[in-house]
Scaffold this motif. Structure first.
Motif, short mmCIF file in Angstrom:
data_model
loop_
_atom_site.label_atom_id
_atom_site.label_comp_id
_atom_site.label_asym_id
_atom_site.label_seq_id
_atom_site.Cartn_x
_atom_site.Cartn_y
_atom_site.Cartn_z
N LYS A 119 0.82 -1.21 0.00
CA LYS A 119 0.00 0.00 0.00
C LYS A 119 0.85 1.26 0.00
N LEU B 291 1.52 4.22 -2.91
CA LEU B 291 1.31 5.64 -2.66
C LEU B 291 2.56 6.47 -2.96
N CYS C 274 -1.23 4.39 6.46
CA CYS C 274 -1.86 5.59 5.90
C CYS C 274 -2.61 5.23 4.61
N ILE C 275 -3.67 5.99 4.34
CA ILE C 275 -4.53 5.65 3.20
C ILE C 275 -4.40 6.62 2.03
N SER C 276 -3.63 7.70 2.23
CA SER C 276 -3.45 8.66 1.14
C SER C 276 -2.15 9.42 1.36
N LYS C 277 -1.71 10.13 0.31
CA LYS C 277 -0.49 10.92 0.45
C LYS C 277 -0.69 12.03 1.48
N ASP D 279 -2.56 11.86 4.08
CA ASP D 279 -2.52 11.18 5.37
C ASP D 279 -1.06 10.94 5.80
#
Length: 383
Positions: free
Chosen positions: A233, A237, A273-276, A278
């Motif tokens: 993941k 990202l 983390c789920i996004s940049k 984040d």
């Protein structure tokens, strides 16, 4: 004679063995990130230590800097350099959980390693006689055999990890006294790892040369980059944002302050983390101190998962030996009103891993079975 000696050796090793140090060695070595520890293996003091007979090296360091992994690298390195027929490499890993450990247990383990390399007739006869009388070897029985065996070799290496975890001070003092005697009278190169700033050990080790296990930025950077490359993941990202990836490396390096444990916990947070956006927000909130990093990890455990997570920690901390992941799953499934554990009672592996927020380690043994450990034992015990 040689055909007869092989099964007898196995029987004697099985009889003497009380601690599977080979399993500990393989587990710790498997935890090391490829490319780390080279600073130690090429350090002039380490090279001088193994190239010259009769050298002693004390390697202290603070919790979390990777002392046990460094020792596993040193053991592996020496085993590759030296012929075990001429220069056996003996090692022992102390563990705070082994409160019932005795001096006999420790030296039985060292003797097991010696007779694995070679079993002369006189040693075979002595041990076989003791076993036949159903007599467990006393300290006084073991010492002459170990001394004789060590002196039969061109050179012998003994590496000891976590001396500070031998918590019975009187026994620890006796152990140090005998190891010092063995060093003075035999062909031994001795290396001892322990925590730093423990006055009793510092005083006891004044006779040894000192090589501190300290912050090495290259090792931690290697670990961080390895985590990014091997976590799908976060790799996905950050591959799209090399500037953010560089910021992750630089920030975690800075906030870890030379401690692998801190880097491990920081990276576990970032890898979830789920996004940049984040990732960037998480980097701003990384705690600057190790205790605060542990606290932050504990706080990340969801309210509904706290009880189960602490059951996991408790089983790992209090088990007499390392648990396989399957054993841990069965332990967690125990219920007072059920006599039999069914497969449907077992918690999923990924669920257990996720609720423990990076505070446990899972490593594969030589037989392929995953073994669980705990990266923050000092925090859980003393906090």
């Amino acid at each position: 004679m040689e055909e007869e000696a092989i099964p007898i050796r196995d029987i004697l090793i099985d009889w003497l063995s009380t601690d599977n140090v080979q399993k500990k060695q393989s587990t710790l070595y498997s935890m090391c990130t490829y490319g780390t520890g080279s600073w130690f293996l090429h350090h002039p003091q380490f090279v001088h230590w193994y190239e010259n007979q009769g050298e002693v090296l004390w390697c202290p360091g603070f919790p979390g800097v990777g002392k046990s992994c460094i020792m596993s690298l040193a053991v592996h390195h020496l085993q590759g350099l030296k012929s075990m027929d001429e220069s056996p490499v003996l090692f022992y890993y102390f563990d705070y959980k082994e409160e019932l450990r005795t001096l006999e247990n420790i030296f039985e383990t060292l003797l097991c390693q010696l007779i694995t390399c070679r079993l002369p007739d006189n040693t075979r006869r002595e041990l076989t006689s003791l076993k036949a009388r159903k007599y467990r070897p006393a300290f006084e029985d073991l010492i002459p055999i170990i001394e004789r065996e060590i002196n039969s070799y061109k050179q012998c290496f003994i590496l000891i990890d976590a001396l500070d975890e031998f918590t019975l001070e009187e026994m620890r003092n006796m152990f140090i006294k005998y190891i010092q005697k063995l060093f003075n009278e035999s062909k031994v190169n001795l290396m001892i790892f322990s925590r730093d700033n423990i006055p009793e050990i510092t005083e006891d080790m004044q006779w040894a040369k000192r090589l501190d296990i300290i912050d090495h930025t290259e090792d931690i950077q290697c670990y961080i980059e390895n985590q990014i490359d091997n976590t799908k993941k976060i790799k996905w990202l950050l591959n799209e944002a090399p500037s953010i990836q560089q910021e992750v490396v630089e920030t975690v390096l800075s906030m870890s302050k030379g401690m692998f444990l801190a880097a491990h916990l920081h990276m576990d947070t970032i890898c979830n983390c789920i996004s940049k956006a984040d990732v960037l927000e998480t980097l701003k909130k990384l705690p600057p101190k190790l205790n605060e990093t542990y606290d932050a990890a504990i706080q990340r455990i969801k309210t509904d998962d706290v009880n189960l997570a602490f059951k996991v920690f408790s089983w790992i901390l209090h088990s007499r030996r390392p648990l396989t992941f399957l054993e841990l799953r069965h332990a967690l499934a125990i219920q007072a009103n059920k006599d039999i554990i069914q497969n449907e009672d077992l918690f999923p592996e990924q669920y257990i891993k996720s609720i423990c927020v990076g505070l446990i380690t899972i490593q594969s043994e030589s037989d392929g079975s995953p073994v669980v450990g705990f990266v923050c034992k000092y925090f859980i015990i003393f906090r």
